[in-house]
Scaffold this motif. Structure first.
Motif, PDB file in Angstrom:
ATOM      1  N   ALA A  69       0.860  -1.179   0.000  1.00 22.73           N
ATOM      2  CA  ALA A  69       0.000   0.000   0.000  1.00 22.73           C
ATOM      3  C   ALA A  69       0.898   1.231   0.000  1.00 22.73           C
ATOM      4  O   ALA A  69       2.064   1.166   0.405  1.00 22.73           O
ATOM      5  N   TYR A  70       0.349   2.362  -0.452  1.00 24.71           N
ATOM      6  CA  TYR A  70       1.178   3.560  -0.575  1.00 24.71           C
ATOM      7  C   TYR A  70       0.362   4.823  -0.379  1.00 24.71           C
ATOM      8  O   TYR A  70      -0.862   4.836  -0.447  1.00 24.71           O
ATOM      9  N   GLN A  71       1.087   5.889  -0.139  1.00 23.80           N
ATOM     10  CA  GLN A  71       0.574   7.236  -0.122  1.00 23.80           C
ATOM     11  C   GLN A  71       1.626   8.058  -0.853  1.00 23.80           C
ATOM     12  O   GLN A  71       2.637   7.515  -1.292  1.00 23.80           O
ATOM     13  N   ASP A  72       1.474   9.341  -0.971  1.00 24.43           N
ATOM     14  CA  ASP A  72       2.402  10.173  -1.743  1.00 24.43           C
ATOM     15  C   ASP A  72       3.865   9.906  -1.438  1.00 24.43           C
ATOM     16  O   ASP A  72       4.672   9.750  -2.339  1.00 24.43           O
ATOM     17  N   SER A  73       4.226   9.845  -0.165  1.00 25.08           N
ATOM     18  CA  SER A  73       5.651   9.793   0.183  1.00 25.08           C
ATOM     19  C   SER A  73       6.069   8.528   0.909  1.00 25.08           C
ATOM     20  O   SER A  73       7.217   8.417   1.338  1.00 25.08           O
ATOM     21  N   ILE A  74       5.177   7.553   1.054  1.00 23.29           N
ATOM     22  CA  ILE A  74       5.536   6.349   1.811  1.00 23.29           C
ATOM     23  C   ILE A  74       4.885   5.107   1.211  1.00 23.29           C
ATOM     24  O   ILE A  74       3.797   5.178   0.635  1.00 23.29           O
ATOM     25  N   ARG A  75       5.592   3.995   1.317  1.00 20.24           N
ATOM     26  CA  ARG A  75       5.077   2.682   0.921  1.00 20.24           C
ATOM     27  C   ARG A  75       5.210   1.751   2.102  1.00 20.24           C
ATOM     28  O   ARG A  75       6.201   1.794   2.821  1.00 20.24           O
ATOM     29  N   VAL A  76       4.213   0.890   2.257  1.00 14.36           N
ATOM     30  CA  VAL A  76       4.251  -0.133   3.293  1.00 14.36           C
ATOM     31  C   VAL A  76       4.061  -1.473   2.599  1.00 14.36           C
ATOM     32  O   VAL A  76       3.113  -1.653   1.836  1.00 14.36           O
ATOM     33  N   ILE A  77       4.977  -2.391   2.866  1.00 13.59           N
ATOM     34  CA  ILE A  77       4.900  -3.726   2.280  1.00 13.59           C
ATOM     35  C   ILE A  77       4.855  -4.739   3.414  1.00 13.59           C
ATOM     36  O   ILE A  77       5.727  -4.743   4.282  1.00 13.59           O
ATOM     37  N   LEU A  78       3.819  -5.561   3.409  1.00 14.68           N
ATOM     38  CA  LEU A  78       3.682  -6.630   4.389  1.00 14.68           C
ATOM     39  C   LEU A  78       4.050  -7.938   3.705  1.00 14.68           C
ATOM     40  O   LEU A  78       3.460  -8.287   2.683  1.00 14.68           O
ATOM     41  N   ASN A  79       5.028  -8.639   4.246  1.00 16.67           N
ATOM     42  CA  ASN A  79       5.429  -9.938   3.715  1.00 16.67           C
ATOM     43  C   ASN A  79       5.265 -10.977   4.815  1.00 16.67           C
ATOM     44  O   ASN A  79       5.930 -10.911   5.844  1.00 16.67           O
ATOM     45  N   LEU A  80       4.394 -11.923   4.582  1.00  7.82           N
ATOM     46  CA  LEU A  80       4.060 -12.910   5.590  1.00  7.82           C
ATOM     47  C   LEU A  80       4.299 -14.292   5.014  1.00  7.82           C
ATOM     48  O   LEU A  80       3.900 -14.566   3.879  1.00  7.82           O
ATOM     49  N   SER A  81       4.976 -15.148   5.770  1.00  7.83           N
ATOM     50  CA  SER A  81       5.140 -16.532   5.339  1.00  7.83           C
ATOM     51  C   SER A  81       4.639 -17.453   6.442  1.00  7.83           C
ATOM     52  O   SER A  81       4.987 -17.300   7.601  1.00  7.83           O
ATOM     53  N   ASP A  82       3.790 -18.385   6.055  1.00  2.00           N
ATOM     54  CA  ASP A  82       3.182 -19.328   6.985  1.00  2.00           C
ATOM     55  C   ASP A  82       3.601 -20.728   6.548  1.00  2.00           C
ATOM     56  O   ASP A  82       3.250 -21.180   5.466  1.00  2.00           O
ATOM     57  N   THR A  83       4.341 -21.417   7.400  1.00  2.00           N
ATOM     58  CA  THR A  83       4.912 -22.725   7.036  1.00  2.00           C
ATOM     59  C   THR A  83       4.137 -23.899   7.622  1.00  2.00           C
ATOM     60  O   THR A  83       4.612 -25.015   7.573  1.00  2.00           O
ATOM     61  N   ARG A  84       2.964 -23.666   8.143  1.00  2.00           N
ATOM     62  CA  ARG A  84       2.226 -24.725   8.835  1.00  2.00           C
ATOM     63  C   ARG A  84       1.231 -25.438   7.919  1.00  2.00           C
ATOM     64  O   ARG A  84       0.090 -25.661   8.294  1.00  2.00           O
ATOM     65  N   TYR A  85       1.647 -25.794   6.727  1.00  2.00           N
ATOM     66  CA  TYR A  85       0.741 -26.427   5.769  1.00  2.00           C
ATOM     67  C   TYR A  85       1.391 -27.644   5.133  1.00  2.00           C
ATOM     68  O   TYR A  85       2.605 -27.721   4.990  1.00  2.00           O
ATOM     69  N   ASN A 106      16.296 -12.749  15.945  1.00  2.00           N
ATOM     70  CA  ASN A 106      15.773 -14.099  16.065  1.00  2.00           C
ATOM     71  C   ASN A 106      14.736 -14.317  14.975  1.00  2.00           C
ATOM     72  O   ASN A 106      13.601 -13.913  15.124  1.00  2.00           O
ATOM     73  N   GLN A 107      15.111 -14.936  13.880  1.00  2.00           N
ATOM     74  CA  GLN A 107      14.173 -15.134  12.779  1.00  2.00           C
ATOM     75  C   GLN A 107      13.285 -16.331  13.066  1.00  2.00           C
ATOM     76  O   GLN A 107      13.752 -17.427  13.324  1.00  2.00           O
ATOM     77  N   TYR A 108      11.998 -16.090  13.061  1.00  2.00           N
ATOM     78  CA  TYR A 108      11.008 -17.119  13.311  1.00  2.00           C
ATOM     79  C   TYR A 108      10.627 -17.787  12.003  1.00  2.00           C
ATOM     80  O   TYR A 108      10.667 -17.172  10.953  1.00  2.00           O
ATOM     81  N   PRO A 109      10.222 -19.053  12.057  1.00  2.00           N
ATOM     82  CA  PRO A 109       9.812 -19.715  10.814  1.00  2.00           C
ATOM     83  C   PRO A 109       8.557 -19.089  10.209  1.00  2.00           C
ATOM     84  O   PRO A 109       8.396 -19.077   9.010  1.00  2.00           O
ATOM     85  N   ASP A 110       7.674 -18.572  11.040  1.00  2.00           N
ATOM     86  CA  ASP A 110       6.482 -17.879  10.547  1.00  2.00           C
ATOM     87  C   ASP A 110       6.772 -16.391  10.622  1.00  2.00           C
ATOM     88  O   ASP A 110       6.487 -15.732  11.608  1.00  2.00           O
ATOM     89  N   ALA A 111       7.386 -15.858   9.586  1.00  2.00           N
ATOM     90  CA  ALA A 111       7.868 -14.476   9.615  1.00  2.00           C
ATOM     91  C   ALA A 111       6.824 -13.509   9.096  1.00  2.00           C
ATOM     92  O   ALA A 111       6.139 -13.780   8.123  1.00  2.00           O
ATOM     93  N   GLY A 112       6.745 -12.369   9.755  1.00  2.00           N
ATOM     94  CA  GLY A 112       5.893 -11.275   9.323  1.00  2.00           C
ATOM     95  C   GLY A 112       6.742 -10.040   9.169  1.00  2.00           C
ATOM     96  O   GLY A 112       6.857  -9.237  10.087  1.00  2.00           O
ATOM     97  N   LYS A 113       7.369  -9.894   8.036  1.00  2.00           N
ATOM     98  CA  LYS A 113       8.272  -8.767   7.831  1.00  2.00           C
ATOM     99  C   LYS A 113       7.508  -7.604   7.199  1.00  2.00           C
ATOM    100  O   LYS A 113       6.838  -7.766   6.195  1.00  2.00           O
ATOM    101  N   VAL A 114       7.666  -6.441   7.810  1.00  2.00           N
ATOM    102  CA  VAL A 114       7.080  -5.214   7.289  1.00  2.00           C
ATOM    103  C   VAL A 114       8.223  -4.355   6.792  1.00  2.00           C
ATOM    104  O   VAL A 114       9.221  -4.161   7.487  1.00  2.00           O
ATOM    105  N   VAL A 115       8.086  -3.839   5.578  1.00  2.00           N
ATOM    106  CA  VAL A 115       9.115  -2.993   4.975  1.00  2.00           C
ATOM    107  C   VAL A 115       8.503  -1.628   4.693  1.00  2.00           C
ATOM    108  O   VAL A 115       7.404  -1.541   4.148  1.00  2.00           O
ATOM    109  N   ILE A 116       9.243  -0.580   5.071  1.00  2.00           N
ATOM    110  CA  ILE A 116       8.790   0.793   4.861  1.00  2.00           C
ATOM    111  C   ILE A 116       9.671   1.435   3.792  1.00  2.00           C
ATOM    112  O   ILE A 116      10.899   1.373   3.881  1.00  2.00           O
ATOM    113  N   GLY A 117       9.046   2.051   2.808  1.00  2.00           N
ATOM    114  CA  GLY A 117       9.762   2.792   1.777  1.00  2.00           C
ATOM    115  C   GLY A 117       9.407   4.269   1.884  1.00  2.00           C
ATOM    116  O   GLY A 117       8.239   4.621   1.967  1.00  2.00           O
ATOM    117  N   VAL A 118      10.431   5.120   1.916  1.00  2.00           N
ATOM    118  CA  VAL A 118      10.228   6.561   2.008  1.00  2.00           C
ATOM    119  C   VAL A 118      10.682   7.176   0.698  1.00  2.00           C
ATOM    120  O   VAL A 118      11.773   6.875   0.204  1.00  2.00           O
TER     121      VAL A 118
END
Length: 174
Positions: A69-85, A106-118
């Motif tokens: 998702a984005y607005q004029d000056s910022i982007r938000v990226i949600l990256n989620l990985s679920d390994t329980r399948y 401490n990287q978890y196997p079920d990672a929820g990484k959020v990345v911010i772009g300015v």
């Protein structure tokens, strides 16, 4: 001449198979997700962001969800990985509700990484994520949408941001 006709009809047949295999994929469905809301909170200020993309992919026993998702000056990226399948559960369009956590320490196997772009001029500078979490509160499998919240801490500059999203539609790519 018969060899050229054979190649021609093979090419047409392959094109038909490719198009029919992608017939369920509609990139406009995400853009036309009328009830979707995606917000960013920063120092008590709430900003509404526009949904750019949301896709769920599968790889062996992992479901990957990426929402941007984005607005004029910022982007938000949600990256989620679920390994329980495994097996048939990998094919459905659901994710486990709850917290998905990412941390540099401490990287978890079920990672929820959020990345911010300015925005920096014409381009975006993506900040290094130290810690982040994505919480899935509700999954509507029939309508392929999800609701929840996110939190992120960045390094250099140090920022702490959070937000909520609701009824965000996603494309399911299998």
């Amino acid at each position: 001449m018969p060899r050229d006709l054979l190649k021609f009809f093979t090419a047409i047949g392959c094109t038909g198979l490719l198009l029919s295999g992608c017939s369920d994929y509609n990139p406009n469905a995400v853009l036309n997700c009328e009830q979707a809301a995606f917000n960013l909170a920063n120092n008590g200020t709430f900003n509404s962001l526009k949904l750019l993309s949301a896709n769920m992919l599968r790889n062996e026993n992992v479901k990957l969800l990426s929402v941007e998702a984005y607005q004029d000056s910022i982007r938000v990226i949600l990256n989620l990985s679920d390994t329980r399948y495994s097996g048939n559960t990998l094919r459905n369009d659901s994710l486990h509700t709850g917290d998905y956590i990412f941390s540099l320490r401490n990287q978890y196997p079920d990672a929820g990484k959020v990345v911010i772009g300015v925005k920096n001029g014409k381009d975006y500078t993506f900040l290094s994520t130290d810690t982040s979490s994505i919480t899935i509160r509700e999954m509507d499998v029939a309508n392929r949408n999800l609701s929840g919240s996110y939190y992120v801490e960045t390094v250099n500059p140090v920022m702490k941001l959070s937000g909520v999203f609701s009824k965000v539609c996603f494309q399911s790519i299998q």
